[in-house]
Design a protein around this motif. Structure first.
Motif, PDB file in Angstrom:
ATOM      1  N   TRP B 153     -61.617   4.627   5.700  1.00 44.99           N
ATOM      2  CA  TRP B 153     -61.804   5.760   6.611  1.00 44.99           C
ATOM      3  C   TRP B 153     -61.237   5.559   7.884  1.00 44.99           C
ATOM      4  CZ3 TRP B 153     -67.357   7.207   9.167  1.00 44.99           C
ATOM      5  CH2 TRP B 153     -67.057   8.278   9.803  1.00 44.99           C
ATOM      6  N   SER B 154     -61.272   4.046   8.470  1.00 46.42           N
ATOM      7  CA  SER B 154     -60.721   3.762   9.919  1.00 46.42           C
ATOM      8  C   SER B 154     -59.135   3.741   9.656  1.00 46.42           C
ATOM      9  CB  SER B 154     -61.084   2.455  10.090  1.00 46.42           C
ATOM     10  OG  SER B 154     -60.452   1.457   9.361  1.00 46.42           O
ATOM     11  N   ALA B 155     -58.587   3.453   8.435  1.00 47.16           N
ATOM     12  CA  ALA B 155     -57.318   3.310   8.324  1.00 47.16           C
ATOM     13  C   ALA B 155     -56.475   4.848   8.167  1.00 47.16           C
ATOM     14  CB  ALA B 155     -56.757   2.517   7.009  1.00 47.16           C
ATOM     15  N   LEU B 157     -57.610   6.993  10.177  1.00 49.49           N
ATOM     16  CA  LEU B 157     -57.411   7.378  11.281  1.00 49.49           C
ATOM     17  C   LEU B 157     -56.422   6.876  12.119  1.00 49.49           C
ATOM     18  CD1 LEU B 157     -61.061   6.790  13.101  1.00 49.49           C
ATOM     19  CD2 LEU B 157     -59.880   8.978  12.242  1.00 49.49           C
ATOM     20  N   LEU B 158     -55.610   5.705  11.454  1.00 46.40           N
ATOM     21  CA  LEU B 158     -54.454   5.227  11.797  1.00 46.40           C
ATOM     22  C   LEU B 158     -53.344   6.158  11.327  1.00 46.40           C
ATOM     23  CD1 LEU B 158     -54.698   1.486  11.097  1.00 46.40           C
ATOM     24  CD2 LEU B 158     -54.368   2.506  13.613  1.00 46.40           C
TER      25      LEU B 158
END
Lengths: 215, 219
Positions: B153-155, B157-158
């Motif tokens: 998920w965080s990636a 966002l990248l």
């Protein structure tokens, strides 16, 4: 709650008398801010520099909070307490230490990187608090895990940094948005991730901690 | 175990030969696309290995049977091996097709971070032997799997650049049979080799533990 308060009180009192952990963490944070600022000090570098500093400060300080029990860890474990409460107390102590580091390093980031930090302080507090909680949860779990391992000072960053990377990515994203002057709702996705990360890892650590410290 | 390894290796030969000789060349990517026949099976096998680590870790903490710990430990080593193969094959493909060895794409980032987490797992095993290390490692094995969706998920966002799934997707595979068959052969081959190596490693660990016990007993 009373147990947690007592345990946190004990650790804080110890720390207040020795001021070992916060001075080590704080000094490392100031140094990192200066090293990072000396190499690249534009406003666009500020969010990454801040979170690298917090993450490394955390890995340094969090190995010490368990080491500080030294031979008393057994005594602490003999106390008829739920192990989850010991985790809660240690995590809270760690988190408070990290907040101190965040606060004392802010002026430096403001001076070296960008003055915008001061105008956006209330919004900035959101990712700093949420990110700090996640760092403290994971750091306390792993810190307890390796307290009896060899080379624990080297092991904690190796274990902790990959696991907290999503948190750092989201926190840097949120901090960037805030320093760029975006309203808080525009960084909702990042804050949401931070919140979910906190919930998952606080819960998981609370439940798993029982297995961490048993003899 | 020996049967699994033999069968898996033989099947892998068939699959690789098929992928290199018989499968059609992809229109836009050309020959480098054939890396996919190794890349996708190794990443799937890697994730299966990590799930085995997770299952072994949970069962170990729950039951305290050293057998589950040996299973988790052996599977973690293989997981790191297959993640390494995934990263390497992906980097070679990326250089040929994207023009870059690496990008901060969601899938790439997730896989790389998992590599680091399980290297950490193996380091804990090396530095904290015995039941204490087993417990510590079990917790890392659980936390690592919990972290997978969040890393992903965080990636996202990248940013994301990786080709979208063409096989494992809700609507069914989009790959033509001429490409799907060698892929499936390789996937089965990788799984068989994984299972064979896992059994082999678990047996080694069992022998090692038994040896350690004997030595302790005689000392």
């Amino acid at each position: 709650m009373r147990v947690v308060r007592l345990l946190v009180g004990k650790d804080l009192r110890l720390e207040w008398r020795g001021r070992e952990i916060v001075s080590a963490m704080g000094l490392l944070a100031l140094l990192l801010a200066i090293v990072l600022g000396a190499t690249r000090s534009g406003p666009e570098a500020a969010p990454a520099a801040m979170w690298v500093t917090y993450a490394f400060g955390a890995t340094l300080g969090f190995t010490r909070t368990f080491a500080l029990e030294r031979d008393h860890l057994t005594a602490l474990l003999l106390a008829p307490l739920d192990r989850g409460l010991i985790f809660a107390a240690k995590a809270l102590t760690n988190w408070l230490g990290l907040v101190v580091v965040q606060v004392i390093s802010l002026p430096l980031f403001g001076a070296l990187f960008t003055e915008t930090i001061w105008t956006r302080l209330p919004a900035l507090a959101l990712p700093m608090l949420l990110g700090g909680i996640g760092l403290a949860a994971v750091g306390t779990l792993f810190g307890g895990l390796i307290v009896q391992a060899r080379l624990r000072e080297a092991l904690l960053p190796i274990l902790m940094l990959p696991v907290v990377l999503p948190l750092v990515i989201a926190a840097v994203g949120a901090t960037t948005g805030i320093l760029d002057g975006l309203p808080v709702w525009a960084i909702g996705a990042q804050l949401q991730l931070l919140l979910v990360f906190d919930i998952i890892f606080v819960t998981a650590s609370f439940l798993l901690f029982e297995y961490v410290v048993e003899e | 175990m020996r049967v699994l390894l033999f069968l898996g290796s033989a099947l892998m030969l068939v699959g690789v030969a098929w992928a290199l000789l018989a499968a059609p060349t992809e229109l836009f990517q050309g020959a480098p696309q054939r890396i996919m026949y190794l890349h996708v099976p190794s990443v799937v096998t890697a994730y299966v290995a990590l799930l085995v680590v997770f299952a072994g870790s949970v069962l170990y903490l729950w039951r305290r049977d050293p057998r589950w710990d040996r299973l988790a430990r052996s599977s973690a080593e293989l997981g790191v091996l297959f993640i390494s193969m995934t990263l390497l094959s992906g980097a070679i493909w990326g250089k040929a097709v994207w023009g870059a060895w690496w990008t901060w794409d969601a899938r790439l980032t997730t896989t790389l971070i998992l590599w680091f987490i399980y290297i950490g797992y193996l380091m804990v095993r090396a530095w904290a032997p015995g039941a204490r290390g087993a417990r510590a490692a079990a917790i890392i094995g659980i936390v690592g799997v919990l972290d997978i969706p969040i890393i992903h998920w965080s990636a996202i966002l990248l940013r994301t650049l990786h080709p979208q799934p063409t096989v494992f997707r809700p609507q069914g595979p989009a790959l033509p049979p001429s490409m799907l068959i060698p892929l499936v052969i390789n996937l089965v081959a990788f799984m068989l080799v994984f299972a064979g190596l896992l059994l082999l490693r678990v047996r080694q660990e069992r022998t090692l533990d038994a040896l350690a016990e004997t030595l302790e007993g005689s000392a």
